[in-house]
Scaffold this motif. Sequence first.
Motif, PDB file in Angstrom:
ATOM      1  N   THR A 107     -59.250  50.138  49.008  1.00  0.00           N
ATOM      2  CA  THR A 107     -58.356  50.277  47.870  1.00  0.00           C
ATOM      3  C   THR A 107     -57.284  49.205  47.982  1.00  0.00           C
ATOM      4  O   THR A 107     -56.657  49.056  49.028  1.00  0.00           O
ATOM      5  CB  THR A 107     -57.686  51.663  47.852  1.00  0.00           C
ATOM      6  N   VAL A 108     -57.115  48.437  46.917  1.00  0.00           N
ATOM      7  CA  VAL A 108     -56.097  47.388  46.880  1.00  0.00           C
ATOM      8  C   VAL A 108     -54.895  47.940  46.123  1.00  0.00           C
ATOM      9  O   VAL A 108     -55.015  48.389  44.984  1.00  0.00           O
ATOM     10  CB  VAL A 108     -56.630  46.112  46.201  1.00  0.00           C
ATOM     11  N   ARG A 109     -53.732  47.910  46.773  1.00  0.00           N
ATOM     12  CA  ARG A 109     -52.516  48.459  46.178  1.00  0.00           C
ATOM     13  C   ARG A 109     -51.523  47.341  45.891  1.00  0.00           C
ATOM     14  O   ARG A 109     -51.346  46.444  46.704  1.00  0.00           O
ATOM     15  CB  ARG A 109     -51.882  49.479  47.129  1.00  0.00           C
ATOM     16  N   THR A 110     -50.900  47.416  44.742  1.00  0.00           N
ATOM     17  CA  THR A 110     -49.838  46.472  44.388  1.00  0.00           C
ATOM     18  C   THR A 110     -48.556  47.264  44.164  1.00  0.00           C
ATOM     19  O   THR A 110     -48.584  48.364  43.609  1.00  0.00           O
ATOM     20  CB  THR A 110     -50.181  45.670  43.123  1.00  0.00           C
ATOM     21  N   THR A 111     -47.459  46.701  44.620  1.00  0.00           N
ATOM     22  CA  THR A 111     -46.165  47.370  44.499  1.00  0.00           C
ATOM     23  C   THR A 111     -45.248  46.534  43.627  1.00  0.00           C
ATOM     24  O   THR A 111     -45.137  45.327  43.812  1.00  0.00           O
ATOM     25  CB  THR A 111     -45.520  47.557  45.881  1.00  0.00           C
ATOM     26  N   ARG A 112     -44.631  47.187  42.669  1.00  0.00           N
ATOM     27  CA  ARG A 112     -43.596  46.553  41.851  1.00  0.00           C
ATOM     28  C   ARG A 112     -42.426  47.515  41.810  1.00  0.00           C
ATOM     29  O   ARG A 112     -42.547  48.683  42.195  1.00  0.00           O
ATOM     30  CB  ARG A 112     -44.111  46.213  40.453  1.00  0.00           C
ATOM     31  N   TYR A 113     -41.288  47.049  41.381  1.00  0.00           N
ATOM     32  CA  TYR A 113     -40.076  47.864  41.421  1.00  0.00           C
ATOM     33  C   TYR A 113     -39.473  47.990  40.034  1.00  0.00           C
ATOM     34  O   TYR A 113     -39.457  47.018  39.275  1.00  0.00           O
ATOM     35  CB  TYR A 113     -39.065  47.247  42.390  1.00  0.00           C
ATOM     36  N   ASN A 114     -38.979  49.178  39.723  1.00  0.00           N
ATOM     37  CA  ASN A 114     -38.335  49.378  38.428  1.00  0.00           C
ATOM     38  C   ASN A 114     -36.886  48.881  38.498  1.00  0.00           C
ATOM     39  O   ASN A 114     -36.456  48.341  39.518  1.00  0.00           O
ATOM     40  CB  ASN A 114     -38.432  50.834  37.968  1.00  0.00           C
ATOM     41  N   SER A 115     -36.145  49.068  37.430  1.00  0.00           N
ATOM     42  CA  SER A 115     -34.790  48.522  37.353  1.00  0.00           C
ATOM     43  C   SER A 115     -33.826  49.162  38.351  1.00  0.00           C
ATOM     44  O   SER A 115     -32.815  48.567  38.700  1.00  0.00           O
ATOM     45  CB  SER A 115     -34.244  48.677  35.935  1.00  0.00           C
ATOM     46  N   GLN A 116     -34.140  50.358  38.861  1.00  0.00           N
ATOM     47  CA  GLN A 116     -33.302  51.004  39.860  1.00  0.00           C
ATOM     48  C   GLN A 116     -33.751  50.696  41.283  1.00  0.00           C
ATOM     49  O   GLN A 116     -33.206  51.227  42.237  1.00  0.00           O
ATOM     50  CB  GLN A 116     -33.278  52.524  39.668  1.00  0.00           C
ATOM     51  N   GLY A 117     -34.781  49.866  41.421  1.00  0.00           N
ATOM     52  CA  GLY A 117     -35.277  49.510  42.740  1.00  0.00           C
ATOM     53  C   GLY A 117     -36.281  50.490  43.327  1.00  0.00           C
ATOM     54  O   GLY A 117     -36.635  50.393  44.492  1.00  0.00           O
ATOM     55  N   TYR A 118     -36.761  51.424  42.519  1.00  0.00           N
ATOM     56  CA  TYR A 118     -37.730  52.404  42.984  1.00  0.00           C
ATOM     57  C   TYR A 118     -39.123  51.762  42.973  1.00  0.00           C
ATOM     58  O   TYR A 118     -39.528  51.170  41.973  1.00  0.00           O
ATOM     59  CB  TYR A 118     -37.702  53.639  42.078  1.00  0.00           C
ATOM     60  N   PRO A 119     -39.895  51.877  44.078  1.00  0.00           N
ATOM     61  CA  PRO A 119     -41.221  51.247  44.107  1.00  0.00           C
ATOM     62  C   PRO A 119     -42.241  52.002  43.268  1.00  0.00           C
ATOM     63  O   PRO A 119     -42.317  53.237  43.301  1.00  0.00           O
ATOM     64  CB  PRO A 119     -41.597  51.290  45.586  1.00  0.00           C
ATOM     65  N   LEU A 120     -43.024  51.258  42.506  1.00  0.00           N
ATOM     66  CA  LEU A 120     -44.132  51.799  41.723  1.00  0.00           C
ATOM     67  C   LEU A 120     -45.407  51.179  42.280  1.00  0.00           C
ATOM     68  O   LEU A 120     -45.561  49.960  42.269  1.00  0.00           O
ATOM     69  CB  LEU A 120     -43.979  51.457  40.246  1.00  0.00           C
ATOM     70  N   VAL A 121     -46.303  52.003  42.771  1.00  0.00           N
ATOM     71  CA  VAL A 121     -47.508  51.514  43.431  1.00  0.00           C
ATOM     72  C   VAL A 121     -48.719  51.784  42.540  1.00  0.00           C
ATOM     73  O   VAL A 121     -48.956  52.914  42.123  1.00  0.00           O
ATOM     74  CB  VAL A 121     -47.695  52.196  44.801  1.00  0.00           C
ATOM     75  N   ASP A 122     -49.481  50.730  42.263  1.00  0.00           N
ATOM     76  CA  ASP A 122     -50.746  50.843  41.540  1.00  0.00           C
ATOM     77  C   ASP A 122     -51.870  50.658  42.552  1.00  0.00           C
ATOM     78  O   ASP A 122     -51.785  49.791  43.423  1.00  0.00           O
ATOM     79  CB  ASP A 122     -50.868  49.769  40.460  1.00  0.00           C
ATOM     80  N   ALA A 123     -52.918  51.466  42.449  1.00  0.00           N
ATOM     81  CA  ALA A 123     -54.039  51.387  43.376  1.00  0.00           C
ATOM     82  C   ALA A 123     -55.334  51.154  42.607  1.00  0.00           C
ATOM     83  O   ALA A 123     -55.570  51.793  41.581  1.00  0.00           O
ATOM     84  CB  ALA A 123     -54.137  52.663  44.191  1.00  0.00           C
ATOM     85  N   ALA A 124     -56.156  50.229  43.120  1.00  0.00           N
ATOM     86  CA  ALA A 124     -57.446  49.923  42.501  1.00  0.00           C
ATOM     87  C   ALA A 124     -58.540  50.047  43.558  1.00  0.00           C
ATOM     88  O   ALA A 124     -58.621  49.238  44.483  1.00  0.00           O
ATOM     89  CB  ALA A 124     -57.436  48.517  41.916  1.00  0.00           C
ATOM     90  N   LEU A 125     -59.370  51.071  43.412  1.00  0.00           N
ATOM     91  CA  LEU A 125     -60.487  51.278  44.323  1.00  0.00           C
ATOM     92  C   LEU A 125     -61.571  50.253  44.011  1.00  0.00           C
ATOM     93  O   LEU A 125     -62.001  50.120  42.867  1.00  0.00           O
ATOM     94  CB  LEU A 125     -61.032  52.702  44.175  1.00  0.00           C
ATOM     95  N   GLN A 126     -62.019  49.547  45.028  1.00  0.00           N
ATOM     96  CA  GLN A 126     -63.063  48.548  44.854  1.00  0.00           C
ATOM     97  C   GLN A 126     -64.428  49.236  44.790  1.00  0.00           C
ATOM     98  O   GLN A 126     -64.641  50.287  45.388  1.00  0.00           O
ATOM     99  CB  GLN A 126     -63.027  47.539  46.007  1.00  0.00           C
ATOM    100  N   ASP A 127     -65.374  48.633  44.073  1.00  0.00           N
ATOM    101  CA  ASP A 127     -66.688  49.236  43.877  1.00  0.00           C
ATOM    102  C   ASP A 127     -67.594  49.140  45.103  1.00  0.00           C
ATOM    103  O   ASP A 127     -68.545  49.907  45.232  1.00  0.00           O
ATOM    104  CB  ASP A 127     -67.401  48.574  42.697  1.00  0.00           C
TER     105      ASP A 127
END
Length: 69
Positions: A22-42
């Motif tokens: 699973t490849v995860r990417t992290t981005r941050y909202n305006s308050q600095g809270y991390p938002l993690v998206d996960a993409a399971l590879q086939d």
Amino acid sequence: MADAKTRPFLINKDMDGNFRLTVRTTRYNSQGYPLVDAALQDELFKTAAAAKAYARDNFRAQPGEYATK
């Protein structure tokens, strides 16, 4: 709360005994809270080492960027 740095590559074992990446990417909202998206590879892998090699070859993964579950 867990550590602030999320490891971008998660390797876990499924019910059939195969390893999945699973490849995860992290981005941050305006308050600095991390938002993690996960993409399971086939792809399915017989070993965790094979999953790490795939991540290294296709996503330029570095040592220490893997998490296992």
